[in-house]
Design a protein around this motif. Structure first.
Motif, short mmCIF file in Angstrom:
data_model
loop_
_atom_site.label_atom_id
_atom_site.label_comp_id
_atom_site.label_asym_id
_atom_site.label_seq_id
_atom_site.Cartn_x
_atom_site.Cartn_y
_atom_site.Cartn_z
N HIS A 117 0.85 -1.18 0.00
CA HIS A 117 0.00 0.00 0.00
C HIS A 117 0.88 1.23 0.00
O HIS A 117 2.01 1.22 0.51
CB HIS A 117 -0.92 0.03 1.23
N GLY A 118 0.38 2.30 -0.55
CA GLY A 118 1.12 3.54 -0.55
C GLY A 118 1.54 3.97 -1.94
O GLY A 118 1.42 3.23 -2.93
N THR A 119 2.08 5.19 -2.03
CA THR A 119 2.48 5.77 -3.31
C THR A 119 3.77 5.11 -3.80
O THR A 119 4.70 4.87 -3.03
CB THR A 119 2.68 7.28 -3.14
N GLY A 120 3.81 4.85 -5.11
CA GLY A 120 5.01 4.31 -5.73
C GLY A 120 5.16 2.81 -5.64
O GLY A 120 6.20 2.27 -6.07
N LYS A 121 4.19 2.11 -5.10
CA LYS A 121 4.25 0.65 -4.98
C LYS A 121 3.25 0.02 -5.92
O LYS A 121 2.09 0.45 -5.98
CB LYS A 121 3.97 0.23 -3.54
N ARG A 122 3.68 -0.97 -6.65
CA ARG A 122 2.85 -1.60 -7.65
C ARG A 122 2.14 -2.82 -7.05
O ARG A 122 2.77 -3.70 -6.47
CB ARG A 122 3.70 -2.02 -8.85
N LYS A 123 0.83 -2.86 -7.22
CA LYS A 123 0.03 -3.97 -6.70
C LYS A 123 0.02 -5.11 -7.70
O LYS A 123 -0.03 -4.89 -8.91
CB LYS A 123 -1.40 -3.52 -6.41
N THR A 124 0.03 -6.32 -7.16
CA THR A 124 -0.04 -7.51 -8.00
C THR A 124 -1.47 -7.72 -8.49
O THR A 124 -2.43 -7.21 -7.88
CB THR A 124 0.42 -8.73 -7.23
N PRO A 125 -1.69 -8.46 -9.58
CA PRO A 125 -3.06 -8.77 -10.03
C PRO A 125 -3.89 -9.45 -8.95
O PRO A 125 -5.10 -9.22 -8.86
CB PRO A 125 -2.85 -9.67 -11.24
N LEU A 126 -3.23 -10.27 -8.11
CA LEU A 126 -3.96 -10.94 -7.03
C LEU A 126 -4.47 -9.92 -6.02
O LEU A 126 -5.63 -10.01 -5.58
CB LEU A 126 -3.06 -11.97 -6.35
N GLN A 127 -3.64 -8.95 -5.63
CA GLN A 127 -4.08 -7.94 -4.68
C GLN A 127 -5.20 -7.08 -5.26
O GLN A 127 -6.16 -6.75 -4.56
CB GLN A 127 -2.90 -7.06 -4.26
N LYS A 128 -5.08 -6.70 -6.54
CA LYS A 128 -6.14 -5.91 -7.17
C LYS A 128 -7.47 -6.67 -7.19
O LYS A 128 -8.53 -6.09 -6.93
CB LYS A 128 -5.73 -5.54 -8.59
N ALA A 129 -7.41 -7.97 -7.48
CA ALA A 129 -8.63 -8.77 -7.52
C ALA A 129 -9.26 -8.89 -6.14
O ALA A 129 -10.48 -8.79 -5.97
CB ALA A 129 -8.34 -10.14 -8.10
N VAL A 130 -8.43 -9.09 -5.11
CA VAL A 130 -8.95 -9.24 -3.74
C VAL A 130 -9.59 -7.94 -3.27
O VAL A 130 -10.69 -7.94 -2.70
CB VAL A 130 -7.81 -9.67 -2.79
N GLU A 131 -8.93 -6.80 -3.48
CA GLU A 131 -9.47 -5.52 -3.03
C GLU A 131 -10.76 -5.16 -3.76
O GLU A 131 -11.71 -4.65 -3.16
CB GLU A 131 -8.42 -4.43 -3.21
N ARG A 132 -10.79 -5.44 -5.06
CA ARG A 132 -12.00 -5.15 -5.81
C ARG A 132 -13.15 -6.05 -5.38
O ARG A 132 -14.29 -5.61 -5.25
CB ARG A 132 -11.73 -5.33 -7.30
N LEU A 133 -12.84 -7.30 -5.09
CA LEU A 133 -13.87 -8.25 -4.65
C LEU A 133 -14.39 -7.87 -3.27
O LEU A 133 -15.59 -7.95 -3.00
CB LEU A 133 -13.28 -9.66 -4.64
N GLN A 134 -13.51 -7.44 -2.38
CA GLN A 134 -13.96 -6.99 -1.06
C GLN A 134 -14.86 -5.75 -1.16
O GLN A 134 -15.81 -5.61 -0.39
CB GLN A 134 -12.74 -6.69 -0.19
N GLY A 135 -14.56 -4.87 -2.10
CA GLY A 135 -15.41 -3.71 -2.30
C GLY A 135 -16.79 -4.09 -2.80
O GLY A 135 -17.80 -3.52 -2.34
N TYR A 136 -16.87 -5.06 -3.71
CA TYR A 136 -18.17 -5.52 -4.19
C TYR A 136 -19.00 -6.11 -3.06
O TYR A 136 -20.19 -5.82 -2.92
CB TYR A 136 -17.98 -6.55 -5.29
N ILE A 137 -18.37 -6.96 -2.25
CA ILE A 137 -19.10 -7.61 -1.15
C ILE A 137 -19.59 -6.59 -0.14
O ILE A 137 -20.73 -6.66 0.35
CB ILE A 137 -18.20 -8.67 -0.48
N SER A 138 -18.76 -5.59 0.16
CA SER A 138 -19.16 -4.55 1.11
C SER A 138 -20.33 -3.74 0.57
O SER A 138 -21.28 -3.42 1.31
CB SER A 138 -17.96 -3.64 1.40
#
Length: 435
Positions: A117-138
């Motif tokens: 997390h934070g500026t300048g750090k690249r998220k993996t496809p797995l992290q992007k999928a998990v965060e997006r999925l958690q947002g949908y469920i919420s």
């Protein structure tokens, strides 16, 4: 029936009427003061339910809103990318999203993936999928909660979940502002409120049947003659009153406006077209037939089925009255290509015609005048005399409790004035005859 008149001296009613007043108050209350009548009436009441208004409020369960349109595409893409198969078939539910989230979290743990997390750090496809999925469920949980609170209504207030946004008569800004409130109903007889109720519906048309059912459940019977204003008119209400042996004295919606010249000169209105019962068609201002095209059924929220007859005219080309006959400016089709059509419920017209015969009688005039005096007078007394215009608590039970207290104050005050003026035997105000 023997009429029992109460004495003007309320201290002779037989109950203990000792008032505990501070010792420094050195004046006596007159024997004909209404405070004695109120004290006697309150002492006779069972106020157990009045003190238990903060009980648990059960709400009807509702189904969640449909999934967002992007969820199915995201779900399929995630299954393909990570080689996971969760669902079997075309249906997609929240449990599938939760199961997919658990699978992805297991993959994270197995691969020792660290989410950043934070500026300048690249998220993996797995992290992007998990965060997006958690947002949908919420978001879906928030939708379910909102729909559960809303129930059958179209809106609710965040400060009072039982209140519905209603367009009030008091509009200081003159912009039709919606405010959370309750639709209060009174059943008035002989100037007394015999029953009251609150409804979440902004309009009165949906409140009549539940209100009468509630009245019959608690009082054991219903009134034979129901007098109401035009806001309560509907085919469903007419049928309910007819089925339960009650006579309706409800003013039709178009009763007052039909007397105006603007209504009578409007050629687009069905009421101003000649009807031919033999061919079941109407004759428009240009002499063309508006024929029956069939029937269409629709069901109300209460389950009542309304059958509307569809009428249409397919010979409107070059009609000189087309601009005045075909109404509506929201159609994407040009006026030259549009045709005259409308729907009407024949059963509603039949019931309305029977009701109009009653409301033009002398009895209806007497009842209509007394409805204006007695029913509207109660609202005037509560709002103007008691200065009660806003509920102090939240929740429909608290609103109903405050309404009952205002109603009791009105009934006691009305009884006091009837006793003092000697009008306990007056049930209806007589019609005044013009000289």
């Amino acid at each position: 029936m023997q009429q029992k008149n109460l004495p003007k001296d309320y201290t002779k009613l037989g109950t203990v009427l000792q008032l505990h007043l501070p010792m420094d108050i050195e004046y006596s209350i007159p024997k004909d003061n209404s405070v004695w009548l109120v004290r006697d009436g309150v002492e006779r009441m069972n106020l157990g339910k009045l003190f238990s208004t903060y009980s648990h409020l059960e709400r009807n369960e509702v189904d969640p809103r449909q999934m967002l349109e992007e969820i199915p595409d995201f779900f399929l893409k995630t299954e393909t990318t990570f080689g996971i198969c969760i669902r079997h078939g075309d249906e997609l539910h929240k449990r599938h999203l939760k199961k997919l989230l658990r699978k992805l979290l297991k993959m994270k743990k197995a691969s020792n993936t660290v989410f950043v997390h934070g500026t300048g750090k690249r998220k993996t496809p797995l992290q992007k999928a998990v965060e997006r999925l958690q947002g949908y469920i919420s978001r879906l949980k928030d939708y379910e909660t909102a729909l559960h609170i809303c129930g059958d209504r179209n809106s609710y207030a965040k400060t009072d979940h039982d209140a519905t946004f209603i367009r009030m008569k008091e509009d200081a800004m003159l912009n039709g502002q919606l405010k959370p409130g309750y639709n209060i109903q009174f059943a008035v007889d002989v100037e007394y409120v015999v029953w009251t109720g609150e409804s979440p519906w902004p309009t009165d048309v949906k409140t009549l049947i539940p209100f009468l059912e509630d009245l019959r459940e608690h009082l054991g019977s219903n009134y034979r003659k129901i007098v109401a204003d035009a806001g309560y008119e509907s085919e469903e209400n007419y049928e309910y009153l007819l089925k339960n042996g009650m006579i309706s004295f409800i003013k039709p919606n178009n009763y007052e406006i039909s007397k105006k010249h603007s209504f009578q000169d409007a050629i687009w209105r069905r009421e101003n077209m000649a009807y031919d019962a033999a061919t079941d068609s109407y004759l428009c201002a240009n002499g063309k037939q508006v024929k029956c095209e069939g029937t269409k059924k629709r069901k109300s929220r209460s389950g009542y089925v309304i059958e509307n007859t569809v009428y249409a005219c397919h010979d409107c080309t070059g009609c000189p009255y087309k601009k005045d006959c075909i109404r509506g400016n929201n159609s994407k089709q040009p006026l030259e290509q549009r045709e005259k059509h409308f729907e009407v419920s024949k059963r509603l017209l039949e019931l309305r015609a029977e009701d109009e015969e009653r409301i033009t009688s002398e009895e209806r005039k007497l009842l209509r005048m007394n409805r204006s005096i007695q029913a509207e007078g109660v609202f005037a007394d509560v709002k103007e005399t008691q200065l009660f215009r806003r509920f102090l608590g939240t929740g429909h039970l608290n609103a109903l409790t405050e309404t009952v207290i205002c109603v009791l104050a009105h009934n006691f005050n009305k009884l006091h004035h009837k006793i003092q003026n000697g009008t306990q035997g007056r049930y209806l105000f007589p019609l005044k005859e013009l000289a």
